[in-house]
Scaffold this motif. Sequence first.
Motif, PDB file in Angstrom:
ATOM      1  N   ARG A   1       0.841  -1.193   0.000  1.00 41.04           N
ATOM      2  CA  ARG A   1       0.000   0.000   0.000  1.00 41.04           C
ATOM      3  C   ARG A   1       0.874   1.238   0.000  1.00 41.04           C
ATOM      4  NH1 ARG A   1      -3.736  -2.045   4.756  1.00 41.04           N
ATOM      5  NH2 ARG A   1      -4.769  -3.709   3.648  1.00 41.04           N
ATOM      6  N   LYS A   2       0.322   2.328  -0.458  1.00 36.69           N
ATOM      7  CA  LYS A   2       1.032   3.597  -0.473  1.00 36.69           C
ATOM      8  C   LYS A   2       0.514   4.445   0.691  1.00 36.69           C
ATOM      9  CE  LYS A   2       3.189   2.769  -4.309  1.00 36.69           C
ATOM     10  NZ  LYS A   2       4.158   1.750  -4.135  1.00 36.69           N
ATOM     11  N   TYR A   3       1.427   4.949   1.483  1.00 40.80           N
ATOM     12  CA  TYR A   3       1.087   5.768   2.641  1.00 40.80           C
ATOM     13  C   TYR A   3       1.734   7.137   2.499  1.00 40.80           C
ATOM     14  CZ  TYR A   3      -0.229   1.327   4.790  1.00 40.80           C
ATOM     15  OH  TYR A   3      -0.813   0.120   5.078  1.00 40.80           O
ATOM     16  N   ALA A   4       1.052   8.174   2.969  1.00 40.85           N
ATOM     17  CA  ALA A   4       1.646   9.504   3.007  1.00 40.85           C
ATOM     18  C   ALA A   4       2.744   9.486   4.067  1.00 40.85           C
ATOM     19  CB  ALA A   4       0.581  10.537   3.352  1.00 40.85           C
ATOM     20  N   THR A   5       3.931   9.903   3.690  1.00 37.62           N
ATOM     21  CA  THR A   5       5.051   9.868   4.627  1.00 37.62           C
ATOM     22  C   THR A   5       5.630  11.250   4.909  1.00 37.62           C
ATOM     23  OG1 THR A   5       6.587   9.458   2.809  1.00 37.62           O
ATOM     24  CG2 THR A   5       5.719   7.518   3.965  1.00 37.62           C
ATOM     25  N   GLU A   6       5.047  12.267   4.288  1.00 37.72           N
ATOM     26  CA  GLU A   6       5.552  13.607   4.517  1.00 37.72           C
ATOM     27  C   GLU A   6       5.199  14.040   5.937  1.00 37.72           C
ATOM     28  OE1 GLU A   6       3.058  13.109   2.056  1.00 37.72           O
ATOM     29  OE2 GLU A   6       4.619  12.481   0.658  1.00 37.72           O
TER      30      GLU A   6
ATOM     31  N   LEU B   1       3.773  16.215   8.896  1.00 35.02           N
ATOM     32  CA  LEU B   1       2.638  17.123   8.989  1.00 35.02           C
ATOM     33  C   LEU B   1       3.144  18.516   9.342  1.00 35.02           C
ATOM     34  CD1 LEU B   1       0.234  14.840  11.025  1.00 35.02           C
ATOM     35  CD2 LEU B   1       0.121  15.360   8.591  1.00 35.02           C
TER      36      LEU B   1
ATOM     37  N   SER C   1       5.254  19.341  12.537  1.00 37.06           N
ATOM     38  CA  SER C   1       5.957  18.154  13.016  1.00 37.06           C
ATOM     39  C   SER C   1       7.387  18.525  13.390  1.00 37.06           C
ATOM     40  CB  SER C   1       6.014  17.074  11.934  1.00 37.06           C
ATOM     41  OG  SER C   1       4.740  16.558  11.681  1.00 37.06           O
TER      42      SER C   1
END
Length: 126
Positions: free
Chosen positions: A85-90, A92, A95
Amino acid sequence: MLTYDEFEDLGGEGKFAVLDEVIEPAVLARRLPQLVEVARAGAGVPVVWGVDGEPEAVVMSTAQYRDLRGDDHPPAGVVDDPTVRKYATEPLPGSRPLDLDEWAARMGSETQELLEELRREDREES
């Protein structure tokens, strides 16, 4: 992966055939690629691992974890593999890097004492 306590609390021993062996972390690390391959094929059993024969955690497939919790499975055709699966990793907005001492302070004095104890043990082992 989940803790052995969680596995027990959810009735894992009664829902799955589990090997009698508690695998040491180094052995699990060597076997992990094979275990993942077997799990992706929809086969295999949950693997209990820990140190000195004491169960600490359980490695299981996403589908097995869903069965353990009694969750619904995704509809046919949906990729059921978290590793693809593709997850947002940037990060926030706002952060920042984790500051372990700050986190321990938020958790309270008991956590701060535990952190200091762990650091003492690390220094003694070094």
